[in-house]
Write an enzyme that holds these catalytic residues in place. Structure first.
Site, mmCIF file in Angstrom:
data_model
loop_
_atom_site.group_PDB
_atom_site.id
_atom_site.type_symbol
_atom_site.label_atom_id
_atom_site.label_comp_id
_atom_site.label_asym_id
_atom_site.label_seq_id
_atom_site.Cartn_x
_atom_site.Cartn_y
_atom_site.Cartn_z
ATOM 1 N N ASN A 12 -4.770 -7.826 40.545
ATOM 2 C CA ASN A 12 -4.566 -6.704 39.626
ATOM 3 C C ASN A 12 -3.859 -7.249 38.386
ATOM 4 O OD1 ASN A 12 -4.059 -4.295 38.339
ATOM 5 N ND2 ASN A 12 -2.625 -3.527 39.864
ATOM 6 N N LYS A 14 -3.266 -5.778 35.672
ATOM 7 C CA LYS A 14 -2.463 -4.736 35.008
ATOM 8 C C LYS A 14 -2.696 -4.791 33.488
ATOM 9 C CE LYS A 14 0.654 -4.730 38.931
ATOM 10 N NZ LYS A 14 2.012 -4.506 39.466
ATOM 11 N N HIS A 96 -2.759 3.428 42.460
ATOM 12 C CA HIS A 96 -1.702 2.416 42.403
ATOM 13 C C HIS A 96 -0.360 3.095 42.137
ATOM 14 C CE1 HIS A 96 0.706 -1.003 41.064
ATOM 15 N NE2 HIS A 96 -0.147 -1.755 41.727
ATOM 16 N N GLU A 98 1.955 2.512 40.201
ATOM 17 C CA GLU A 98 2.279 2.709 38.788
ATOM 18 C C GLU A 98 1.561 3.938 38.229
ATOM 19 O OE1 GLU A 98 3.108 -2.005 38.623
ATOM 20 O OE2 GLU A 98 1.219 -1.270 37.775
ATOM 21 N N GLU A 166 1.039 -1.005 49.590
ATOM 22 C CA GLU A 166 1.949 -1.654 48.657
ATOM 23 C C GLU A 166 3.292 -0.922 48.653
ATOM 24 O OE1 GLU A 166 -0.143 -3.874 45.239
ATOM 25 O OE2 GLU A 166 -0.340 -1.769 44.796
ATOM 26 N N GLY A 172 6.558 -6.332 42.035
ATOM 27 C CA GLY A 172 7.141 -6.897 40.827
ATOM 28 C C GLY A 172 8.640 -7.120 40.911
ATOM 29 N N SER A 212 4.655 -8.474 45.550
ATOM 30 C CA SER A 212 5.256 -9.807 45.343
ATOM 31 C C SER A 212 4.655 -10.875 46.258
ATOM 32 C CB SER A 212 6.788 -9.735 45.485
ATOM 33 O OG SER A 212 7.339 -8.856 44.523
#
Length: 249
Positions: A12, A14, A96, A98, A166, A172, A212
Protein backbone atom coordinates in the site's frame (compact mmCIF):
# COMPACT_ATOMS: atom_id res chain seq x y z
CA UNK A 1 -0.90 -22.75 6.73
CA UNK A 2 -3.10 -24.20 4.05
CA UNK A 3 -1.81 -25.31 0.67
CA UNK A 4 -5.17 -24.08 -0.66
CA UNK A 5 -4.29 -20.49 0.20
CA UNK A 6 -1.76 -18.79 -2.06
CA UNK A 7 0.49 -16.45 -0.04
CA UNK A 8 -0.49 -12.84 -0.78
CA UNK A 9 1.62 -9.71 -0.35
CA UNK A 10 0.08 -6.31 -0.99
CA UNK A 11 2.01 -3.05 -1.03
CA UNK A 12 0.00 0.00 0.00
CA UNK A 13 1.95 3.00 -1.30
CA UNK A 14 -0.58 5.40 0.27
CA UNK A 15 -0.09 9.07 -0.74
CA UNK A 16 3.52 8.63 -1.79
CA UNK A 17 5.59 8.57 -4.95
CA UNK A 18 6.48 10.56 -8.03
CA UNK A 19 6.80 9.37 -11.61
CA UNK A 20 10.55 9.19 -11.06
CA UNK A 21 10.51 7.36 -7.72
CA UNK A 22 7.82 4.90 -8.83
CA UNK A 23 9.72 4.16 -12.05
CA UNK A 24 12.74 3.20 -9.91
CA UNK A 25 10.59 1.07 -7.62
CA UNK A 26 8.92 -0.70 -10.56
CA UNK A 27 12.28 -1.42 -12.18
CA UNK A 28 13.46 -2.93 -8.90
CA UNK A 29 10.35 -5.14 -8.62
CA UNK A 30 10.43 -6.15 -12.29
CA UNK A 31 14.07 -7.22 -12.14
CA UNK A 32 13.96 -8.94 -8.73
CA UNK A 33 13.58 -12.64 -8.16
CA UNK A 34 10.08 -12.87 -6.64
CA UNK A 35 8.78 -16.09 -5.10
CA UNK A 36 6.62 -17.69 -7.79
CA UNK A 37 4.08 -19.09 -5.31
CA UNK A 38 3.32 -15.62 -3.90
CA UNK A 39 0.66 -13.30 -5.32
CA UNK A 40 1.82 -9.68 -5.31
CA UNK A 41 -0.40 -6.58 -5.66
CA UNK A 42 0.74 -2.94 -5.45
CA UNK A 43 -1.69 -0.22 -4.33
CA UNK A 44 -0.85 2.94 -6.28
CA UNK A 45 -2.25 6.48 -5.95
CA UNK A 46 -5.15 7.05 -8.36
CA UNK A 47 -3.24 9.46 -10.61
CA UNK A 48 -0.55 6.83 -11.22
CA UNK A 49 -2.75 3.77 -11.85
CA UNK A 50 -2.20 3.87 -15.63
CA UNK A 51 1.52 4.48 -15.24
CA UNK A 52 1.94 1.66 -12.72
CA UNK A 53 -0.21 -0.86 -14.58
CA UNK A 54 1.74 -0.25 -17.80
CA UNK A 55 5.10 -0.17 -16.00
CA UNK A 56 4.89 -3.23 -13.75
CA UNK A 57 5.46 -6.78 -14.95
CA UNK A 58 2.04 -8.36 -15.67
CA UNK A 59 2.61 -10.99 -12.95
CA UNK A 60 2.35 -8.18 -10.36
CA UNK A 61 -1.21 -7.00 -9.73
CA UNK A 62 -2.20 -3.37 -9.19
CA UNK A 63 -4.81 -2.00 -6.77
CA UNK A 64 -6.52 1.33 -6.32
CA UNK A 65 -6.49 2.49 -2.70
CA UNK A 66 -10.20 3.35 -2.53
CA UNK A 67 -13.29 3.79 -4.71
CA UNK A 68 -16.88 4.97 -4.43
CA UNK A 69 -20.08 2.91 -4.19
CA UNK A 70 -21.64 3.89 -7.54
CA UNK A 71 -20.41 3.78 -11.13
CA UNK A 72 -20.70 7.45 -12.17
CA UNK A 73 -22.23 10.78 -11.29
CA UNK A 74 -21.87 14.06 -9.41
CA UNK A 75 -19.34 12.89 -6.82
CA UNK A 76 -16.48 15.36 -7.06
CA UNK A 77 -13.12 13.85 -6.21
CA UNK A 78 -14.27 10.22 -6.25
CA UNK A 79 -13.47 7.37 -8.63
CA UNK A 80 -15.53 4.31 -9.50
CA UNK A 81 -14.72 0.63 -9.94
CA UNK A 82 -15.59 1.07 -13.64
CA UNK A 83 -12.84 3.70 -13.99
CA UNK A 84 -10.37 1.51 -12.13
CA UNK A 85 -11.15 -1.42 -14.44
CA UNK A 86 -10.79 0.93 -17.43
CA UNK A 87 -7.17 1.53 -16.33
CA UNK A 88 -6.55 -2.23 -16.55
CA UNK A 89 -6.47 -2.52 -12.75
CA UNK A 90 -8.13 -5.52 -11.05
CA UNK A 91 -7.95 -4.77 -7.31
CA UNK A 92 -9.08 -2.15 -4.79
CA UNK A 93 -8.22 -1.64 -1.10
CA UNK A 94 -11.34 -0.82 0.93
CA UNK A 95 -11.91 0.05 4.58
CA UNK A 96 -8.31 0.90 5.41
CA UNK A 97 -8.05 2.36 8.91
CA UNK A 98 -6.94 5.69 7.46
CA UNK A 99 -10.18 5.81 5.45
CA UNK A 100 -12.13 4.89 8.60
CA UNK A 101 -10.38 7.13 11.13
CA UNK A 102 -8.94 10.05 9.10
CA UNK A 103 -11.81 10.38 6.61
CA UNK A 104 -14.68 9.12 8.74
CA UNK A 105 -15.85 6.21 6.57
CA UNK A 106 -18.41 4.06 8.37
CA UNK A 107 -18.81 0.29 8.36
CA UNK A 108 -22.01 0.78 6.37
CA UNK A 109 -20.31 2.83 3.63
CA UNK A 110 -17.40 0.39 3.42
CA UNK A 111 -19.88 -2.49 3.06
CA UNK A 112 -21.62 -0.68 0.20
CA UNK A 113 -18.30 -0.04 -1.51
CA UNK A 114 -17.33 -3.71 -1.16
CA UNK A 115 -20.61 -4.81 -2.74
CA UNK A 116 -20.30 -2.39 -5.66
CA UNK A 117 -16.63 -3.20 -6.34
CA UNK A 118 -17.35 -6.94 -6.42
CA UNK A 119 -20.39 -6.42 -8.69
CA UNK A 120 -18.01 -4.67 -11.09
CA UNK A 121 -15.53 -7.56 -11.05
CA UNK A 122 -12.89 -5.79 -8.95
CA UNK A 123 -11.18 -7.97 -6.38
CA UNK A 124 -11.15 -6.44 -2.90
CA UNK A 125 -8.57 -6.21 -0.13
CA UNK A 126 -10.98 -5.51 2.75
CA UNK A 127 -9.34 -4.06 5.87
CA UNK A 128 -10.35 -4.46 9.49
CA UNK A 129 -8.62 -3.76 12.81
CA UNK A 130 -8.93 -2.36 16.30
CA UNK A 131 -7.53 0.84 17.82
CA UNK A 132 -5.17 0.77 20.82
CA UNK A 133 -7.86 1.78 23.30
CA UNK A 134 -10.08 -1.05 21.98
CA UNK A 135 -7.32 -3.62 22.44
CA UNK A 136 -6.57 -2.31 25.93
CA UNK A 137 -10.28 -2.47 26.80
CA UNK A 138 -10.36 -6.11 25.69
CA UNK A 139 -12.80 -5.50 22.81
CA UNK A 140 -10.55 -6.51 19.88
CA UNK A 141 -12.76 -9.48 18.92
CA UNK A 142 -15.98 -7.50 19.21
CA UNK A 143 -14.59 -4.73 16.96
CA UNK A 144 -13.08 -6.89 14.24
CA UNK A 145 -16.03 -9.30 14.16
CA UNK A 146 -18.45 -6.36 13.74
CA UNK A 147 -16.31 -4.95 10.89
CA UNK A 148 -16.08 -8.40 9.27
CA UNK A 149 -19.85 -8.92 9.62
CA UNK A 150 -20.62 -5.84 7.52
CA UNK A 151 -18.11 -6.90 4.87
CA UNK A 152 -19.48 -10.47 4.83
CA UNK A 153 -23.05 -9.22 4.34
CA UNK A 154 -21.88 -7.59 1.10
CA UNK A 155 -19.85 -10.47 -0.37
CA UNK A 156 -21.34 -13.06 -2.71
CA UNK A 157 -18.08 -14.41 -4.17
CA UNK A 158 -15.35 -14.84 -1.55
CA UNK A 159 -12.77 -15.94 -4.16
CA UNK A 160 -12.44 -12.22 -5.01
CA UNK A 161 -11.79 -11.09 -1.42
CA UNK A 162 -8.66 -10.91 0.72
CA UNK A 163 -9.22 -9.96 4.36
CA UNK A 164 -6.52 -7.70 5.84
CA UNK A 165 -6.22 -7.54 9.62
CA UNK A 166 -4.42 -4.34 10.54
CA UNK A 167 -4.33 -3.39 14.22
CA UNK A 168 -4.51 0.40 14.02
CA UNK A 169 -2.01 0.80 16.87
CA UNK A 170 0.62 -0.99 14.77
CA UNK A 171 0.24 0.96 11.51
CA UNK A 172 3.19 3.25 10.85
CA UNK A 173 4.14 3.23 14.53
CA UNK A 174 6.98 0.73 14.36
CA UNK A 175 5.00 -1.28 16.91
CA UNK A 176 4.13 -4.64 15.36
CA UNK A 177 1.69 -7.19 16.71
CA UNK A 178 3.76 -10.16 17.87
CA UNK A 179 3.48 -13.28 15.70
CA UNK A 180 1.40 -14.82 18.52
CA UNK A 181 -0.93 -11.78 18.68
CA UNK A 182 -1.39 -11.80 14.90
CA UNK A 183 -2.00 -15.57 14.80
CA UNK A 184 -4.53 -15.34 17.64
CA UNK A 185 -6.70 -12.77 15.85
CA UNK A 186 -6.34 -14.48 12.44
CA UNK A 187 -7.33 -17.82 13.99
CA UNK A 188 -10.40 -16.23 15.61
CA UNK A 189 -11.35 -14.53 12.34
CA UNK A 190 -11.15 -17.84 10.51
CA UNK A 191 -13.33 -19.43 13.20
CA UNK A 192 -15.82 -16.56 12.79
CA UNK A 193 -15.95 -17.20 9.03
CA UNK A 194 -16.49 -20.92 9.69
CA UNK A 195 -19.43 -20.19 11.98
CA UNK A 196 -20.99 -17.29 10.08
CA UNK A 197 -20.16 -17.97 6.41
CA UNK A 198 -19.00 -21.52 5.63
CA UNK A 199 -16.26 -24.10 6.13
CA UNK A 200 -15.18 -23.65 2.55
CA UNK A 201 -14.77 -19.88 2.86
CA UNK A 202 -12.98 -20.24 6.21
CA UNK A 203 -10.49 -22.66 4.66
CA UNK A 204 -9.90 -20.74 1.44
CA UNK A 205 -9.98 -17.01 2.23
CA UNK A 206 -6.58 -15.37 2.66
CA UNK A 207 -6.33 -13.41 5.93
CA UNK A 208 -3.29 -11.16 5.69
CA UNK A 209 -1.58 -9.05 8.37
CA UNK A 210 -0.69 -5.38 8.20
CA UNK A 211 1.03 -3.11 10.70
CA UNK A 212 4.74 -2.22 10.55
CA UNK A 213 5.74 -5.34 8.59
CA UNK A 214 9.45 -5.22 7.71
CA UNK A 215 12.12 -7.50 6.28
CA UNK A 216 13.16 -8.19 9.89
CA UNK A 217 9.84 -9.52 11.22
CA UNK A 218 8.16 -10.89 8.08
CA UNK A 219 9.50 -14.45 8.19
CA UNK A 220 8.35 -15.14 11.74
CA UNK A 221 4.92 -13.64 10.99
CA UNK A 222 4.68 -15.66 7.76
CA UNK A 223 5.35 -18.90 9.65
CA UNK A 224 2.05 -18.59 11.57
CA UNK A 225 -0.64 -21.06 10.48
CA UNK A 226 -3.37 -18.49 9.79
CA UNK A 227 -1.24 -15.61 8.47
CA UNK A 228 -1.61 -15.86 4.69
CA UNK A 229 0.43 -12.81 3.74
CA UNK A 230 0.81 -9.10 4.37
CA UNK A 231 -0.45 -5.65 3.53
CA UNK A 232 2.73 -3.58 3.71
CA UNK A 233 2.82 0.19 4.09
CA UNK A 234 6.08 2.15 4.29
CA UNK A 235 8.35 -0.83 3.57
CA UNK A 236 6.59 -1.43 0.22
CA UNK A 237 8.26 1.73 -1.11
CA UNK A 238 11.73 0.41 -0.26
CA UNK A 239 13.93 -2.32 -1.75
CA UNK A 240 13.19 -4.50 1.32
CA UNK A 241 9.67 -5.06 -0.09
CA UNK A 242 11.23 -7.87 -2.12
CA UNK A 243 12.41 -9.59 1.08
CA UNK A 244 8.86 -9.38 2.44
CA UNK A 245 7.41 -10.82 -0.78
CA UNK A 246 9.89 -13.67 -0.40
CA UNK A 247 9.06 -14.31 3.29
CA UNK A 248 7.88 -17.85 2.46
CA UNK A 249 10.55 -18.54 -0.18
Amino acid sequence: MSSRRVFFVGGNWKMNGTRESLAELMTHLNTSNLHEQTEVVCGAPFVYLDLVRSGLDPRIGVAAQNCYKVSRGAFTGEISPAMIKDCGVDWVILGHSERRHVFGETDELIGQKVAHALENDLAVIACIGEKLEEREAGTTEEVVFAQTQVIAENVKDWTKVVLAYEPVWAIGTGQTASPDQAQEVHHKLRAWLRTNVSDDVADSVRIIYGGSVTSLNCRELASQADVDGFLVGGASLKPEFVDIINARA
